[in-house]
Design a protein around this motif. Structure first.
Motif, PDB file in Angstrom:
ATOM      1  N   PRO A 117      51.148  48.369  29.939  1.00 51.30           N
ATOM      2  CA  PRO A 117      51.208  48.382  28.545  1.00 51.30           C
ATOM      3  C   PRO A 117      51.989  47.028  28.280  1.00 51.30           C
ATOM      4  O   PRO A 117      53.198  47.005  28.810  1.00 51.30           O
ATOM      5  CB  PRO A 117      52.046  49.427  28.412  1.00 51.30           C
ATOM      6  N   GLY A 118      51.647  46.457  27.301  1.00 47.03           N
ATOM      7  CA  GLY A 118      52.250  44.830  26.963  1.00 47.03           C
ATOM      8  C   GLY A 118      52.319  43.686  27.966  1.00 47.03           C
ATOM      9  O   GLY A 118      52.961  42.839  27.465  1.00 47.03           O
ATOM     10  N   ALA A 119      51.819  44.108  29.235  1.00 46.58           N
ATOM     11  CA  ALA A 119      51.812  42.877  29.909  1.00 46.58           C
ATOM     12  C   ALA A 119      50.974  41.896  29.627  1.00 46.58           C
ATOM     13  O   ALA A 119      49.603  42.309  29.564  1.00 46.58           O
ATOM     14  CB  ALA A 119      51.527  43.385  31.539  1.00 46.58           C
ATOM     15  N   PRO A 120      51.295  40.444  29.791  1.00 42.67           N
ATOM     16  CA  PRO A 120      50.190  39.496  29.465  1.00 42.67           C
ATOM     17  C   PRO A 120      49.211  39.332  30.546  1.00 42.67           C
ATOM     18  O   PRO A 120      49.649  39.623  31.635  1.00 42.67           O
ATOM     19  CB  PRO A 120      50.845  38.248  29.021  1.00 42.67           C
ATOM     20  N   VAL A 121      48.237  38.994  30.377  1.00 38.54           N
ATOM     21  CA  VAL A 121      46.933  38.390  31.209  1.00 38.54           C
ATOM     22  C   VAL A 121      46.970  37.055  31.377  1.00 38.54           C
ATOM     23  O   VAL A 121      46.401  36.467  30.365  1.00 38.54           O
ATOM     24  CB  VAL A 121      45.880  39.528  30.965  1.00 38.54           C
TER      25      VAL A 121
END
Length: 367
Positions: free
Chosen positions: A152-156
């Motif tokens: 959740p909320g982690a950028p790719v």
């Protein structure tokens, strides 16, 4: 299985002390000499293993360089992983660039991959202090994972292609260093770097493995056989990374298994069955439970604790267990005798606590 000290020009105080005290199988020494030191060999052994770099984790460590294990068959060097500082570790072990035959990457974490491109970029073309790489070298490792872990909320990063494999990594590295390569080809007549880079994404058997089924029960499968060494691999579990491999090197003198990063793995035991030497990663659970319990819990799912690794070595029936990719890697963080005591709780064979440059002879002496 015998342990040999470096040549006199490469001995440290620890190496001299262990050499003086050694009985039976011999001694374990350190290679802390500069790159100009004489080559490290287990004298009289045709097949040797050099623990060139023994640190786990990306940050710089006290007394250990990034992971790099070298299987030497005669003078042919087969490298497993190249972490931070591994090219320096390889050179300090007295090995030359001409000896490099093949490279095997266990998985695409930075502390195993950081210097795979540097090995070639910095050492092809004009000879340096440790020679140069002038011919095509096979580089074997994971292909694209297929899907990226989500949080959740982690950028790719690079969402259009978020899981590049080994070949993609090397292509990207060449593209990123194109200006340097082009200027050196123009001014120094360096050859095309693709003359020495020969990447191979390892094709997995059809066993249903995926990023969500990382290491199903399987049999080892062949990766390479050049007549000097046969290399087989198996999937191990190092969540969330996929693929993550362990490798076995079968030679005329004996067998060596390198675990890569893994939680305790039945596949690893299967690959290592009857091997002369198992080089296995370890972490010290008590150390992290004291300073960072959350990290200790994560490591318990992704790595192998030092008090469990002996069980794996015993189950596989290996002769010698070498601890490498140590976490924490600082030589003062966890004393060698503590690492050894933990491993010996459930393993009756020889235990080596890896220090950079330690060299292990495989099979019998040939002269």
């Amino acid at each position: 299985m015998t342990f040999e000290s470096p040549s006199a020009s490469g001995l440290t105080r620890r190496g001299m002390l262990t050499g003086a005290a050694a009985i039976g199988a011999g001694s374990v020494g350190l290679a802390t000499a500069p790159a100009a030191a004489a080559p490290l060999t287990a004298r009289g052994y045709r097949t040797r293993v050099v623990l060139a770099g023994t640190a786990g984790g990306p940050p710089p460590q006290d007394g250990r360089l990034g992971i790099c294990t070298v299987v030497l068959v005669e003078d042919r060097a087969y490298l497993v992983d190249l972490g931070p500082g591994a090219v320096t570790a390889y050179a300090r072990a007295g090995l030359t660039m001409e000896q490099v035959q093949s490279v095997f990457i266990t998985h695409l974490h930075s502390d195993h991959l950081a210097e795979v491109y540097n090995l070639f970029w910095l050492n092809y073309g004009a000879p340096g202090a440790r020679g140069n790489i002038s011919r095509s070298v096979g580089i074997y490792g994971p292909g694209p994972a297929g899907s990226v872990p989500q949080a959740p909320g982690a950028p790719v990063q690079q969402p259009e292609a978020p899981t590049p494999g080994l070949t993609d990594f090397l292509r990207g590295a060449v593209a990123a260093t194109a200006y340097d390569l082009n200027t050196r080809m123009a001014e120094s007549r360096k050859p095309d770097i693709w003359n020495v880079l020969d990447p191979h994404d390892i094709e997995l058997p059809d066993i249903g493995a995926s990023a969500t089924n990382r290491a199903p029960d399987m049999e080892p499968f062949e990766v390479m056989d050049d007549g000097f060494v046969r290399v087989t691999a198996i999937l191990v579990d190092h969540p969330p990374v996929f693929p993550s491999f362990a490798y076995r090197f079968d030679t005329a003198d004996g067998s060596v298994v390198v675990s890569g990063d893994t939680a305790p793995s039945d596949n690893l035991v299967r690959l290592a069955r009857g091997a002369d030497l198992l080089v296995h990663e370890v972490y010290d659970h008590a150390y992290f439970a004291t300073i960072n319990p959350r990290l200790a819990e994560t490591f318990s799912r992704t790595h192998t604790a030092s008090d469990r690794v002996g069980q794996l070595a015993s189950a596989a029936g290996v002769g010698t267990l070498a601890l490498s990719h140590l976490v924490p890697a600082g030589v003062r963080d966890v004393p060698d005798q503590v690492w050894k005591r933990h491993a010996r709780k459930s393993f009756g064979g020889t235990v080596v606590v890896g220090r950079d440059g330690d060299t292990i002879g495989i099979g019998g002496r040939t002269k």
